[in-house]
Write a protein that holds these residues in place. Sequence first.
Motif, short mmCIF file in Angstrom:
data_model
loop_
_atom_site.label_atom_id
_atom_site.label_comp_id
_atom_site.label_asym_id
_atom_site.label_seq_id
_atom_site.Cartn_x
_atom_site.Cartn_y
_atom_site.Cartn_z
N ARG A 4 -9.07 26.90 8.49
CA ARG A 4 -10.54 26.55 8.10
C ARG A 4 -11.06 27.75 7.30
O ARG A 4 -10.84 29.01 7.51
N GLN A 5 -11.87 27.44 6.38
CA GLN A 5 -12.60 28.57 5.65
C GLN A 5 -14.14 28.94 6.28
O GLN A 5 -14.69 28.13 6.80
N THR A 6 -14.36 30.34 6.18
CA THR A 6 -15.76 30.60 6.63
C THR A 6 -16.63 29.91 5.84
O THR A 6 -16.22 29.94 4.48
N PRO A 7 -17.82 29.88 5.99
CA PRO A 7 -18.96 29.71 5.09
C PRO A 7 -19.03 30.67 3.80
O PRO A 7 -19.01 30.34 2.80
N LYS A 10 -15.80 29.94 1.52
CA LYS A 10 -16.35 28.59 0.79
C LYS A 10 -17.25 29.01 -0.39
O LYS A 10 -17.04 28.54 -1.50
N TYR A 11 -18.40 30.07 0.04
CA TYR A 11 -19.29 30.07 -1.31
C TYR A 11 -18.73 31.18 -2.15
O TYR A 11 -19.21 30.92 -3.49
N ARG A 12 -17.79 31.94 -1.71
CA ARG A 12 -17.14 32.92 -2.71
C ARG A 12 -16.28 32.15 -3.59
O ARG A 12 -16.14 32.26 -5.01
N ALA A 13 -15.59 31.01 -3.06
CA ALA A 13 -14.49 30.19 -3.89
C ALA A 13 -15.40 29.32 -4.97
O ALA A 13 -15.23 29.12 -5.95
N HIS A 14 -16.32 28.92 -4.40
CA HIS A 14 -17.44 28.18 -5.20
C HIS A 14 -17.91 28.76 -6.48
O HIS A 14 -17.93 28.49 -7.49
N GLN A 19 -18.34 30.27 -11.95
CA GLN A 19 -18.12 31.15 -13.24
C GLN A 19 -16.97 31.17 -14.24
O GLN A 19 -17.25 31.15 -15.39
N LEU A 20 -16.14 30.62 -13.61
CA LEU A 20 -14.85 30.03 -14.64
C LEU A 20 -15.17 28.88 -15.38
O LEU A 20 -15.03 28.74 -16.48
#
Length: 76
Positions: A4-7, A10-14, A19-20
Amino acid sequence: MMARQTPAEKYRAHNAEMQLALKLGCTPIEARHELNRRASRKRIAELQSKLDATRNRLRHQRDPDDPRGKPWMMQD
């Protein structure tokens, strides 16, 4: 099974996806796929490096007088 991802993760990945996407001029989903490809390539390179190091270590550990290290014809 994925962890599970922490919030925050999740926000860092988003954020990285967005940005990419802006940099490449593509959709966020395409950017996510590109980030996954880059991560896969990086992991493959790390594993290849580890494998090469292990092969080199094993190659240098062989005893020249050991019959298992010689070609099969010279084992007599």
